[in-house]
Write an enzyme that holds these catalytic residues in place. Structure first.
Site, mmCIF file in Angstrom:
data_model
loop_
_atom_site.group_PDB
_atom_site.id
_atom_site.type_symbol
_atom_site.label_atom_id
_atom_site.label_comp_id
_atom_site.label_asym_id
_atom_site.label_seq_id
_atom_site.Cartn_x
_atom_site.Cartn_y
_atom_site.Cartn_z
ATOM 1 N N TYR A 1 -47.012 78.265 -79.602
ATOM 2 C CA TYR A 1 -47.861 79.420 -79.691
ATOM 3 C C TYR A 1 -49.201 78.946 -79.444
ATOM 4 O O TYR A 1 -50.106 79.814 -78.745
ATOM 5 C CB TYR A 1 -47.730 80.027 -81.300
ATOM 6 C CG TYR A 1 -48.330 81.172 -81.248
ATOM 7 C CD1 TYR A 1 -47.715 82.450 -81.196
ATOM 8 C CD2 TYR A 1 -49.669 81.235 -81.669
ATOM 9 C CE1 TYR A 1 -48.208 83.525 -81.350
ATOM 10 C CE2 TYR A 1 -50.578 82.403 -81.628
ATOM 11 C CZ TYR A 1 -49.670 83.729 -81.726
ATOM 12 O OH TYR A 1 -50.406 84.784 -81.891
ATOM 13 N N PHE B 1 -62.391 98.626 -57.847
ATOM 14 C CA PHE B 1 -60.876 99.241 -57.770
ATOM 15 C C PHE B 1 -60.371 100.160 -59.018
ATOM 16 O O PHE B 1 -61.182 100.200 -60.054
ATOM 17 C CB PHE B 1 -59.868 98.052 -57.477
ATOM 18 C CG PHE B 1 -58.573 98.548 -56.878
ATOM 19 C CD1 PHE B 1 -58.731 99.365 -55.830
ATOM 20 C CD2 PHE B 1 -57.606 98.687 -57.643
ATOM 21 C CE1 PHE B 1 -57.514 99.678 -55.099
ATOM 22 C CE2 PHE B 1 -56.357 99.236 -57.005
ATOM 23 C CZ PHE B 1 -56.597 99.707 -55.884
ATOM 24 N N ASP B 2 -59.562 100.709 -58.724
ATOM 25 C CA ASP B 2 -59.100 101.920 -59.701
ATOM 26 C C ASP B 2 -58.993 101.469 -61.264
ATOM 27 O O ASP B 2 -59.633 102.185 -62.073
ATOM 28 C CB ASP B 2 -57.961 102.521 -59.387
ATOM 29 C CG ASP B 2 -56.834 101.594 -59.482
ATOM 30 O OD1 ASP B 2 -56.721 100.534 -59.351
ATOM 31 O OD2 ASP B 2 -55.640 102.317 -59.036
ATOM 32 N N ASP C 1 -64.999 90.381 -59.418
ATOM 33 C CA ASP C 1 -63.467 90.601 -59.464
ATOM 34 C C ASP C 1 -62.927 89.604 -58.478
ATOM 35 O O ASP C 1 -63.012 90.092 -57.363
ATOM 36 C CB ASP C 1 -63.468 92.101 -59.351
ATOM 37 C CG ASP C 1 -61.828 92.454 -59.203
ATOM 38 O OD1 ASP C 1 -60.747 91.638 -59.060
ATOM 39 O OD2 ASP C 1 -61.409 93.679 -59.470
ATOM 40 N N ALA D 1 -59.779 89.081 -57.614
ATOM 41 C CA ALA D 1 -58.191 89.402 -57.141
ATOM 42 C C ALA D 1 -57.920 88.629 -55.882
ATOM 43 O O ALA D 1 -56.819 87.846 -55.994
ATOM 44 C CB ALA D 1 -57.682 90.757 -57.252
ATOM 45 N N LYS E 1 -52.241 88.554 -57.206
ATOM 46 C CA LYS E 1 -52.503 88.577 -55.870
ATOM 47 C C LYS E 1 -52.421 87.273 -55.327
ATOM 48 O O LYS E 1 -51.521 86.608 -55.121
ATOM 49 C CB LYS E 1 -53.855 89.514 -55.494
ATOM 50 C CG LYS E 1 -53.775 90.816 -55.880
ATOM 51 C CD LYS E 1 -53.570 91.489 -57.437
ATOM 52 C CE LYS E 1 -53.977 92.929 -57.125
ATOM 53 N NZ LYS E 1 -53.912 93.406 -58.658
ATOM 54 N N HIS F 1 -53.053 109.050 -60.089
ATOM 55 C CA HIS F 1 -52.256 108.570 -59.022
ATOM 56 C C HIS F 1 -50.767 108.049 -59.306
ATOM 57 O O HIS F 1 -49.822 108.286 -58.804
ATOM 58 C CB HIS F 1 -52.738 107.807 -57.793
ATOM 59 C CG HIS F 1 -53.333 106.650 -58.569
ATOM 60 N ND1 HIS F 1 -54.360 106.597 -59.295
ATOM 61 C CD2 HIS F 1 -52.957 105.313 -58.418
ATOM 62 C CE1 HIS F 1 -54.813 105.361 -59.646
ATOM 63 N NE2 HIS F 1 -53.975 104.557 -58.948
#
Ligand code: F0G
Length: 458
Positions: free
Chosen positions: A72, A124-125, A215, A217, A258, A450
């Site tokens: 843990y 991004f979304d 970001d 990614a 990604k 979406h």
């Protein structure tokens, strides 16, 4: 004839896919309310919905899973990930998160208050929605070239520095908790940001005393684009370029699904110790203890290995050439895509393919449905279904400038003949484009619509 280098791997495990009949595809569309998110994976032949969590892990990653330490607190897996994260990104503090949006949620929870603005090249979304969900206003300040799909600018993900300065001066630093940039710019075509632009963005944020978050990614693809397109970087390795990129920032959010080539995982890194204290508290409340952050120990190990594999030059060379190959086959057949080809995906210009469908009848959604109807191919709409929102002041719907069908290519998953099949299917659609009609919503939630919306053909 465009080509790309042979895959720098061979196939040890296979996963069957099947092409269902045209009638079955029609029935699947109807049942899904013409939303490809609602179609069963077994009814998809080539799944280009996303490159997120859909890549094939390597033998070393599968081996690393077996070393997973499920303690843990303070697990060995965490320490192995820590070593990789510190080596590549160099921030002072980090936590693992279950995916990118969890990192975004924690950052927004700690820093965004109602009425605040967060600038980026393009959010991004999920980043956009996480800022909105805290009452904030995500603001996109990418260079104008990004909105011209045919413009071959090598770094269309760049931020417009003059716009950024003017924006900060107009809004005032007290209403901007931090600034961001997305590498590569997914919402704008998987386009990279140059090192020169990253430096200028960092310098601008610093001059106003604003923390700068990346970001990250698709940081490895961005690093490889810098290597191949920016003078002075041709002899640097992707990892060296990545280190330089992150040395400019105060922190990062990352979806590891990604460029870290794992099926689940994310990271949140910061340099500010006080902020890190708040991050940990938020993480413990919603995700898990800071040494596992909502993941299994084995996931941390797979990520630690994948972070390096994603930076491998032979892999990156093949990957970016595969995307470019699909784009050039479409372009040769007169199907316009965002130029140049993005890193992780090919973005079809739906306005150009279906010029007779206005944005309020969702041309990119129509093209998305046709790709499935024709070839059981699943892409994703990145246009007015995803990004048309009412302006918070006037209530008027603001439509995005681009209407795109994104075909995202999972990492190390599909071969060249799959890409040829996709190109051939889209060429069939182009031949009957005039007969294709738009769509209207029959259901749409307020945010991230979406994912769950339903449609009816017009
Ligand atoms: N940032 C970028 C640039 C992304 O592309 C994504 C996800 C996220 C953040 C959120 O990460 O999914 O791990 O929570 N993009 C996926 C896509 C979903 O299909 O482009 P997540």
């Amino acid at each position: 004839m465009p080509t790309y280098p042979p895959e720098p791997f061979r196939i040890k495990v296979t996963e069957p896919i099947r092409l269902i009949s045209r009638e079955a595809r029609e029935a699947a569309l109807k049942e899904a309310g013409y939303n490809l998110f609602a179609v069963k994976a077994e009814d998809i032949f080539i799944d280009l919905l996303t490159d997120s969590g859909t890549g094939a892990m390597s033998q070393d990653q599968w081996a690393a899973l077996m070393r997973g330490d499920e303690s843990y607190a303070g697990a060995r897996s965490y320490l192995r990930l820590k070593q990789a994260v510190e080596d590549i990104f160099g921030f002072k503090f980090f936590v693992p998160t279950h995916q990118g949006r969890a990192a975004e949620n924690i950052l927004a929870a700690c820093l965004v208050k109602p009425g605040m603005y967060v600038p980026s090249n393009m959010h991004f979304d999920t980043t956009d929605a996480n800022i909105r969900a805290r009452g904030g206003r995500p603001t996109n300040l990418v260079i104008d070239e990004a909105f011209d799909p045919s413009n071959p600018h090598p770094f269309k993900g760049n931020m417009d520095i003059a716009k950024l300065k003017a924006f900060i001066e107009k809004i005032g630093v007290e209403k901007i908790p931090f600034g961001m940039i997305t590498v590569t710019n997914n919402a704008g075509g998987g386009q990279p940001v140059s090192m020169a632009n990253l430096k200028a963005v960092a310098e601008t944020y610093r001059s106003f005393g604003l923390p700068f978050f990346i970001d990250a990614a698709r940081y490895a693809e961005n690093a490889y684009f810098i290597k191949t397109r920016e003078a002075g970087y041709e002899n640097k390795s992707p990892i060296e370029i990545a280190r330089e990129m992150f040395s400019l920032a105060d922190g990062m959010t990352m979806s590891a699904k990604k460029d870290a080539i794992v099926n689940i995982g994310g990271l949140l890194c910061v340099n500010d110790e006080k902020l890190f204290g708040n991050v940990k508290n938020e993480l413990i409340l919603r995700e898990g203890f800071p040494t596992y952050g909502g993941l299994a120990g084995r996931d941390l190990d797979a990520m630690a290995v994948g972070l390096y594999e994603g930076l491998d030059e032979a892999y990156l060379g093949h990957r970016l050439a595969q995307t470019a190959y699909l784009a050039s086959r479409l372009n040769d057949a007169g199907i316009p895509t965002i130029q140049p080809a993005g890193g992780h995906a090919v973005y079809l210009d739906a306005h150009a393919v279906l010029p007779h469908i206005p944005n309020y009848e969702y041309p990119a959604q129509a093209l998305c449905v046709e790709a499935y109807r024709e070839g059981a191919i699943r892409g994703v709409e990145i246009g007015s279904v995803m990004f048309a929102y009412p302006d918070p002041d006037s209530g008027k719907i603001i439509y995005p400038k681009l209407e795109l069908l994104r075909l995202a290519i999972p990492r190390r998953t599909y071969t060249q003949s799959h890409m040829d099949y996709v190109a051939d299917s889209l060429i069939q659609i182009k031949a009957r484009a005039e007969s294709i009609r738009g769509y209207k919503f029959t259901y749409a939630p307020e945010l991230l619509r979406h994912f769950t919306a339903k449609f009816e053909p017009l």
